[in-house]
Design a protein around this motif. Structure first.
Motif, PDB file in Angstrom:
ATOM      1  N   ILE A 114       0.839  -1.193   0.000  1.00  0.00           N
ATOM      2  CA  ILE A 114       0.000   0.000   0.000  1.00  0.00           C
ATOM      3  C   ILE A 114       0.880   1.251   0.000  1.00  0.00           C
ATOM      4  CG2 ILE A 114      -1.984  -1.059   1.134  1.00  0.00           C
ATOM      5  CD1 ILE A 114      -0.980   0.088   3.787  1.00  0.00           C
ATOM      6  N   GLN A 115       0.316   2.355  -0.442  1.00  0.00           N
ATOM      7  CA  GLN A 115       0.995   3.643  -0.406  1.00  0.00           C
ATOM      8  C   GLN A 115       0.493   4.389   0.827  1.00  0.00           C
ATOM      9  OE1 GLN A 115       3.342   4.196  -2.621  1.00  0.00           O
ATOM     10  NE2 GLN A 115       3.960   6.233  -1.962  1.00  0.00           N
ATOM     11  N   LYS A 116       1.253   4.337   1.898  1.00  0.00           N
ATOM     12  CA  LYS A 116       0.768   4.825   3.190  1.00  0.00           C
ATOM     13  C   LYS A 116       0.446   6.322   3.161  1.00  0.00           C
ATOM     14  CE  LYS A 116       3.626   1.287   5.300  1.00  0.00           C
ATOM     15  NZ  LYS A 116       4.906   1.014   5.976  1.00  0.00           N
ATOM     16  N   SER A 117       1.238   7.098   2.429  1.00  0.00           N
ATOM     17  CA  SER A 117       1.002   8.545   2.395  1.00  0.00           C
ATOM     18  C   SER A 117      -0.357   8.866   1.783  1.00  0.00           C
ATOM     19  CB  SER A 117       2.113   9.231   1.604  1.00  0.00           C
ATOM     20  OG  SER A 117       2.171   8.727   0.275  1.00  0.00           O
ATOM     21  N   VAL A 118      -0.772   8.098   0.784  1.00  0.00           N
ATOM     22  CA  VAL A 118      -2.062   8.338   0.130  1.00  0.00           C
ATOM     23  C   VAL A 118      -3.204   7.965   1.067  1.00  0.00           C
ATOM     24  CG1 VAL A 118      -3.541   7.696  -1.814  1.00  0.00           C
ATOM     25  CG2 VAL A 118      -1.076   7.997  -2.155  1.00  0.00           C
ATOM     26  N   LEU A 119      -3.067   6.836   1.755  1.00  0.00           N
ATOM     27  CA  LEU A 119      -4.111   6.432   2.696  1.00  0.00           C
ATOM     28  C   LEU A 119      -4.215   7.428   3.845  1.00  0.00           C
ATOM     29  CD1 LEU A 119      -3.705   2.546   2.935  1.00  0.00           C
ATOM     30  CD2 LEU A 119      -4.997   3.906   1.305  1.00  0.00           C
ATOM     31  N   THR A 120      -3.073   7.906   4.324  1.00  0.00           N
ATOM     32  CA  THR A 120      -3.080   8.882   5.417  1.00  0.00           C
ATOM     33  C   THR A 120      -3.791  10.169   4.986  1.00  0.00           C
ATOM     34  OG1 THR A 120      -1.019   7.998   6.333  1.00  0.00           O
ATOM     35  CG2 THR A 120      -1.632  10.233   6.990  1.00  0.00           C
ATOM     36  N   ALA A 121      -3.524  10.599   3.755  1.00  0.00           N
ATOM     37  CA  ALA A 121      -4.181  11.805   3.241  1.00  0.00           C
ATOM     38  C   ALA A 121      -5.686  11.628   3.146  1.00  0.00           C
ATOM     39  CB  ALA A 121      -3.609  12.158   1.874  1.00  0.00           C
ATOM     40  N   ALA A 122      -6.130  10.374   3.025  1.00  0.00           N
ATOM     41  CA  ALA A 122      -7.565  10.093   2.929  1.00  0.00           C
ATOM     42  C   ALA A 122      -8.186   9.793   4.290  1.00  0.00           C
ATOM     43  CB  ALA A 122      -7.797   8.917   1.984  1.00  0.00           C
ATOM     44  N   GLY A 123      -7.378   9.942   5.367  1.00  0.00           N
ATOM     45  CA  GLY A 123      -7.923   9.778   6.709  1.00  0.00           C
ATOM     46  C   GLY A 123      -7.577   8.473   7.404  1.00  0.00           C
ATOM     47  N   PRO A 127      -0.176   3.688  11.125  1.00  0.00           N
ATOM     48  CA  PRO A 127       1.117   3.862  10.452  1.00  0.00           C
ATOM     49  C   PRO A 127       1.303   2.937   9.260  1.00  0.00           C
ATOM     50  CG  PRO A 127       1.406   3.718  12.833  1.00  0.00           C
ATOM     51  CD  PRO A 127      -0.013   3.339  12.554  1.00  0.00           C
ATOM     52  N   GLY A 128       0.634   1.789   9.261  1.00  0.00           N
ATOM     53  CA  GLY A 128       0.793   0.849   8.165  1.00  0.00           C
ATOM     54  C   GLY A 128      -0.108  -0.355   8.327  1.00  0.00           C
ATOM     55  N   HIS A 129       0.158  -1.358   7.475  1.00  0.00           N
ATOM     56  CA  HIS A 129      -0.617  -2.592   7.489  1.00  0.00           C
ATOM     57  C   HIS A 129      -0.640  -3.251   8.866  1.00  0.00           C
ATOM     58  CE1 HIS A 129      -0.708  -3.625   2.957  1.00  0.00           C
ATOM     59  NE2 HIS A 129      -1.922  -3.824   3.397  1.00  0.00           N
ATOM     60  N   THR A 130       0.541  -3.389   9.472  1.00  0.00           N
ATOM     61  CA  THR A 130       0.664  -4.190  10.694  1.00  0.00           C
ATOM     62  C   THR A 130      -0.265  -3.685  11.785  1.00  0.00           C
ATOM     63  OG1 THR A 130       2.967  -4.729  10.150  1.00  0.00           O
ATOM     64  CG2 THR A 130       2.274  -5.036  12.440  1.00  0.00           C
ATOM     65  N   GLU A 131      -0.258  -2.367  12.000  1.00  0.00           N
ATOM     66  CA  GLU A 131      -1.078  -1.799  13.061  1.00  0.00           C
ATOM     67  C   GLU A 131      -2.570  -1.922  12.740  1.00  0.00           C
ATOM     68  OE1 GLU A 131       2.980  -0.154  13.018  1.00  0.00           O
ATOM     69  OE2 GLU A 131       1.410  -0.313  11.477  1.00  0.00           O
ATOM     70  N   PHE A 132      -2.936  -1.741  11.474  1.00  0.00           N
ATOM     71  CA  PHE A 132      -4.330  -1.889  11.054  1.00  0.00           C
ATOM     72  C   PHE A 132      -4.803  -3.324  11.258  1.00  0.00           C
ATOM     73  CE2 PHE A 132      -7.429  -1.865   7.262  1.00  0.00           C
ATOM     74  CZ  PHE A 132      -8.475  -1.418   8.058  1.00  0.00           C
ATOM     75  N   LEU A 133      -3.976  -4.283  10.889  1.00  0.00           N
ATOM     76  CA  LEU A 133      -4.329  -5.682  11.079  1.00  0.00           C
ATOM     77  C   LEU A 133      -4.446  -6.028  12.556  1.00  0.00           C
ATOM     78  CD1 LEU A 133      -2.013  -7.072   8.303  1.00  0.00           C
ATOM     79  CD2 LEU A 133      -4.491  -7.271   8.313  1.00  0.00           C
ATOM     80  N   GLY A 134      -3.621  -5.376  13.379  1.00  0.00           N
ATOM     81  CA  GLY A 134      -3.743  -5.588  14.814  1.00  0.00           C
ATOM     82  C   GLY A 134      -5.099  -5.157  15.335  1.00  0.00           C
ATOM     83  N   GLU A 135      -5.646  -4.061  14.780  1.00  0.00           N
ATOM     84  CA  GLU A 135      -6.980  -3.606  15.174  1.00  0.00           C
ATOM     85  C   GLU A 135      -8.051  -4.588  14.712  1.00  0.00           C
ATOM     86  OE1 GLU A 135      -9.745  -0.404  13.213  1.00  0.00           O
ATOM     87  OE2 GLU A 135      -8.333   0.622  14.529  1.00  0.00           O
ATOM     88  N   LEU A 136      -7.890  -5.101  13.491  1.00  0.00           N
ATOM     89  CA  LEU A 136      -8.916  -5.967  12.904  1.00  0.00           C
ATOM     90  C   LEU A 136      -8.883  -7.391  13.446  1.00  0.00           C
ATOM     91  CD1 LEU A 136      -8.658  -4.943   9.135  1.00  0.00           C
ATOM     92  CD2 LEU A 136     -10.324  -4.131  10.821  1.00  0.00           C
ATOM     93  N   ALA A 137      -7.697  -7.899  13.739  1.00  0.00           N
ATOM     94  CA  ALA A 137      -7.573  -9.327  14.076  1.00  0.00           C
ATOM     95  C   ALA A 137      -6.537  -9.581  15.151  1.00  0.00           C
ATOM     96  CB  ALA A 137      -7.214 -10.124  12.823  1.00  0.00           C
TER      97      ALA A 137
END
Length: 327
Positions: A114-123, A127-137
């Motif tokens: 993923i392009q983290k800067s683009v996702l961050t700009a969209a809200g 910080p990245g995949h790892t932390e998001f996956l930690g929230e989800l699973a």
């Protein structure tokens, strides 16, 4: 072919994700592991695709065509130029894949870059995949990033932060917690009955008895002692400049490193095209290629799919190891 497919997320639509996805299917179509693509089928060029309605359909069609669970893009991708309008679809692809894994409909999740800067700009708030996956699973503790290539596994205790901040943030508790997660994962996910963990020092020469900093005496060594007390084969703190030689690597199953580059430089030096990122401490299996979106070569036909192929194979192996370890 495995009974359940893996799910491969779309990643950044303007990057090399679609290209390496097609190359991975071509390489694995006859041998497996079978996987489905969770994204826009219009992004896949040069290979046959088959739209499916449920993950369970993927294995049956994989040898003939790449199965696709459709996740439409609001904006047609322009290769090399990410569009924040597509951020929601990128995030949705990850969410859907994780939910299928939690529901037991797929063997694991493999994520395209993923392009983290683009996702961050969209809200996007992570910080990245790892932390998001930690929230989800997650399992109630921070997930741990492991990088693997043939002959070496490494875990950075601190990850995406400035070197000065990494040194300040390092604690005995962090090292101890990650050492426990690593030991458990080596047993469950890699089938290593008695894992051996080598732990790097923070400073040159592991501090050289305190003459180059006392962190290795006051922060790192107590964590190692606690791990040993719990019955974990942990050793160190070791000088990082000598612990990655061929002879040293043969003496342990995973190296626990104190900061990002200390861990990633040896992996990428050994196998830049075949390294795999594995997230430990999740309720699901997750791997990814150990590289970014490569916007500079997107659409030029130059992308190497070796790391993605290795990530798919390793995800299947981990899923099988977990199945064997489950009573």
């Amino acid at each position: 072919m495995t009974a359940l497919p893996l799910a491969l997320t779309m990643g950044e639509p303007a990057g090399i994700g679609a290209e390496i996805t097609c190359k991975a299917w071509q390489a694995l179509r006859t041998s497996g592991p079978a996987f489905l693509f969770l994204g826009d089928p219009e992004a896949l060029q040069g290979i046959p695709t088959r739209r499916i309605e449920a993950p369970e359909e993927a294995v049956g069609v994989f040898q003939q065509a790449l199965p696709v669970l459709t996740q439409r893009l609001p904006s047609p991708p322009c290769l090399g130029h990410p569009d924040p309008a597509n951020a929601g679809a990128v995030i949705g692809s990850i969410r859907t894949a994780v939910q299928h894994a939690l529901d037991g409909r797929i063997a694991g999740v493999v994520t395209n870059p993923i392009q983290k800067s683009v996702l961050t700009a969209a809200g996007f708030q992570h910080p990245g995949h790892t932390e998001f996956l930690g929230e989800l699973a997650g399992t109630g503790q921070p997930p741990v990033m492991l990088l693997a290539c043939p002959g070496l596994r490494v875990v950075p205790v601190t990850v995406h932060m400035a070197l000065a901040a990494a040194a300040r943030s390092l604690t005995t508790a962090m090292i101890l917690d990650q050492g426990r997660v690593v030991a458990a994962a080596l047993r469950r996910d890699f089938g290593i009955a008695r894992p051996r963990i080598a732990i790097a020092g923070l400073n040159p020469h592991a501090g050289e008895a305190g003459t180059m900093g006392r962190e290795d005496i006051e922060v790192v060594a107590p964590a190692i002692a606690a791990l040993v007390h719990e019955g974990i084969d942990a050793r160190g703190p070791l000088p990082a400049d000598t612990m990655f030689t061929p002879r040293a690597r043969a003496s342990y199953d995973c190296a626990l490193c104190m900061y990002h580059d200390q861990a990633l430089i040896p992996v990428k030096t050994l196998d830049m095209d075949g390294g795999v990122n594995v997230t430990l401490g999740l309720r699901i299996v997750r791997t990814s290629p150990d590289h970014g979106t490569a916007l500079d070569i997107a659409g030029k036909g130059q992308a190497e799919a070796g790391s993605l192929i290795a990530a798919l194979r390793l995800a299947a192996e981990i899923a099988q190891s977990r199945a064997r370890s489950t009573p």
